[in-house]
Design an enzyme around this catalytic site. Structure first.
Site, mmCIF file in Angstrom:
data_model
loop_
_atom_site.group_PDB
_atom_site.id
_atom_site.type_symbol
_atom_site.label_atom_id
_atom_site.label_comp_id
_atom_site.label_asym_id
_atom_site.label_seq_id
_atom_site.Cartn_x
_atom_site.Cartn_y
_atom_site.Cartn_z
ATOM 1 N N ARG A 108 40.582 47.519 37.799
ATOM 2 C CA ARG A 108 39.131 47.366 37.134
ATOM 3 C C ARG A 108 38.948 48.778 36.503
ATOM 4 O O ARG A 108 38.984 49.570 37.225
ATOM 5 C CB ARG A 108 38.276 46.926 38.289
ATOM 6 C CG ARG A 108 36.736 46.898 37.743
ATOM 7 C CD ARG A 108 35.661 46.323 38.611
ATOM 8 N NE ARG A 108 35.722 44.941 38.590
ATOM 9 C CZ ARG A 108 34.827 43.842 39.113
ATOM 10 N NH1 ARG A 108 33.727 44.712 39.456
ATOM 11 N NH2 ARG A 108 35.123 42.668 39.026
ATOM 12 N N HIS A 135 37.364 39.601 31.329
ATOM 13 C CA HIS A 135 37.423 39.547 32.458
ATOM 14 C C HIS A 135 38.312 38.285 32.953
ATOM 15 O O HIS A 135 37.806 36.981 33.154
ATOM 16 C CB HIS A 135 35.932 39.339 33.111
ATOM 17 C CG HIS A 135 35.904 39.362 34.734
ATOM 18 N ND1 HIS A 135 37.046 39.951 35.482
ATOM 19 C CD2 HIS A 135 34.831 39.345 35.436
ATOM 20 C CE1 HIS A 135 36.716 39.740 36.638
ATOM 21 N NE2 HIS A 135 35.315 39.702 36.669
ATOM 22 N N GLN A 138 38.221 36.082 36.001
ATOM 23 C CA GLN A 138 37.005 35.526 36.222
ATOM 24 C C GLN A 138 37.198 34.037 35.463
ATOM 25 O O GLN A 138 36.974 32.941 35.866
ATOM 26 C CB GLN A 138 35.863 36.160 35.572
ATOM 27 C CG GLN A 138 34.628 35.317 35.664
ATOM 28 C CD GLN A 138 34.052 35.116 37.192
ATOM 29 O OE1 GLN A 138 33.877 35.888 38.009
ATOM 30 N NE2 GLN A 138 33.557 33.828 37.417
ATOM 31 N N ASP A 230 25.552 35.285 32.249
ATOM 32 C CA ASP A 230 25.863 36.492 32.913
ATOM 33 C C ASP A 230 24.796 37.605 32.781
ATOM 34 O O ASP A 230 24.031 37.125 31.937
ATOM 35 C CB ASP A 230 27.244 36.867 32.223
ATOM 36 C CG ASP A 230 27.843 38.271 33.218
ATOM 37 O OD1 ASP A 230 27.388 38.780 34.055
ATOM 38 O OD2 ASP A 230 28.421 39.159 32.394
ATOM 39 N N CYS A 271 29.089 34.139 36.836
ATOM 40 C CA CYS A 271 30.200 34.806 37.264
ATOM 41 C C CYS A 271 29.721 35.842 38.497
ATOM 42 O O CYS A 271 30.476 36.047 39.557
ATOM 43 C CB CYS A 271 30.755 35.772 36.392
ATOM 44 S SG CYS A 271 29.851 36.960 35.669
ATOM 45 N N ARG A 299 37.728 32.190 42.776
ATOM 46 C CA ARG A 299 38.202 33.146 42.342
ATOM 47 C C ARG A 299 39.454 33.446 43.567
ATOM 48 O O ARG A 299 40.501 33.821 42.915
ATOM 49 C CB ARG A 299 37.313 34.390 42.639
ATOM 50 C CG ARG A 299 36.269 34.603 41.853
ATOM 51 C CD ARG A 299 36.636 34.967 40.101
ATOM 52 N NE ARG A 299 37.620 36.054 39.870
ATOM 53 C CZ ARG A 299 36.987 37.361 40.001
ATOM 54 N NH1 ARG A 299 35.866 37.456 39.737
ATOM 55 N NH2 ARG A 299 37.839 38.260 39.753
#
Ligand code: CP
Ligand code: NVA
Length: 311
Positions: A108, A135, A138, A230, A271, A299
């Site tokens: 990340r 992402h 995700q 988001d 998310c 996830r």
């Protein structure tokens, strides 16, 4: 035809075909069923996976660590602050060294270029665990969740309301590759990155999907099967908070009156982490359409599929 994903990086879904994403989702669904039967895997036996994090995380870190453990591998959490990276060791050097120890690197990063450079020098798969640009992990969990809840992907109308950010980019790409009708509704000036939009449009054309970008959230959500939002202020954007909230509120908040305009069976996705009463109301995230906890659980299953297939 057997598809081989071993050794591949996962930097963005744009590099993956519909069949490859299908394989990742089917594998995730299998691994999910196995976990519910308490059958754990051995596909990472004898393998060590490094998790390099330049930013905080709850879901991504924990789901990857648990996924690695449950596949019988070893996870090493490597905060970038504790690596020599924080004292200026080049990414290229870090990558070549980590590749000699590890069988895969999850990262990340504060800058997408860091991940690209890491992958360039790495001899083991590099998995993007979020950058300001993408992402992908995700989006895989999002697609699995949509498929579980609505039983298909092709032809579904997915509307993302809010910021044209990393999460919207990966959703656009994944959705376009899998044949969804996607609309992204943002305030003017907060549209998705034009290059990503162009790539997503090309995928949409090749996959009988569609992609519309609009500044009109009310028109966008009409008859939507999937509503997605988001945060308005992503990691690294805290200085812009005031300006951003003024641009997004009140029109781009996913609230009860927007949800009512969507199809009756609509599902609401986020998310997470969520900021209640900013991008989404408490009533909507806790309401009957919300699938956010199943989405977060997925996830774990999609992370497992990525690790099992790429490593
Ligand atoms: N959705 C997501 O990536 O959450 P984290 O930032 O907690 O990992
Ligand atoms: N867009 C958010 C996603 C967090 C999972 C961010 O980048 O902070």
């Amino acid at each position: 035809m057997t598809m081989e994903l071993k050794g591949r990086h996962l930097l963005s879904l744009k590099d993956y075909t519909r069949e490859e994403i299908q394989l990742l989702l089917d594998t995730a669904a299998d691994l999910k069923r196995q976990r519910y039967r308490n059958e754990l895997g051995t596909s990472l036996l004898g393998k060590s996976v490094g998790l390099v994090f330049e930013r905080p995380s709850t879901r991504t870190r924990v789901s990857f660590e648990v996924a690695i453990n449950e596949l019988s591998g070893d996870a090493l959490f490597l905060s970038s602050q504790e690596l020599q990276l924080s004292r200026g060791e080049p990414i290229a050097d870090t990558s070549r060294v980590l590749s000699r120890y590890l069988h895969g690197i999850v990262i990340r990063a504060t800058n997408h270029d860091h991940v690209v450079e890491l992958a360039e020098y790495s001899t083991v798969p590099v998995i993007n665990a979020l950058t300001p640009m993408y992402h992908p992990c995700q989006a895989l969990a999002d697609l699995l969740t949509i498929r579980e809840k609505l039983h298909e992907l092709e032809g579904l109308k997915l509307v993302y309301i809010g910021d044209g950010n990393n999460v919207s980019h990966s959703l656009m790409l994944g959705g376009a590759i899998m044949g969804l009708e996607i609309t992204i509704a943002t305030p003017s000036g907060y549209e998705p990155n034009p290059e990503v939009t162009q790539i997503a449009r090309a995928h949409a054309e090749a996959n009988m999907a569609s992609l519309e970008i609009t500044n009109d959230p009310k028109a966008a959500v009409e008859d939507a099967d999937v509503l997605y939002t988001d945060v308005f202020v992503s990691m690294g954007q805290d200085k812009e908070r005031k300006k951003r909230l003024a641009a997004f509120l009140p029109d781009f908040q996913l609230n009860e009156s927007l949800v009512e305009l969507a199809a009756p069976h609509n599902i609401v996705m986020h998310c997470l982490p969520a900021h209640r009463d900013e991008e989404i109301t408490d009533g909507v995230i806790e309401g009957p359409h919300s699938v956010v906890w199943d989405q977060a659980e997925n996830r774990l299953h999609t992370e497992k599929a990525v690790l099992a297939l790429l490593l």
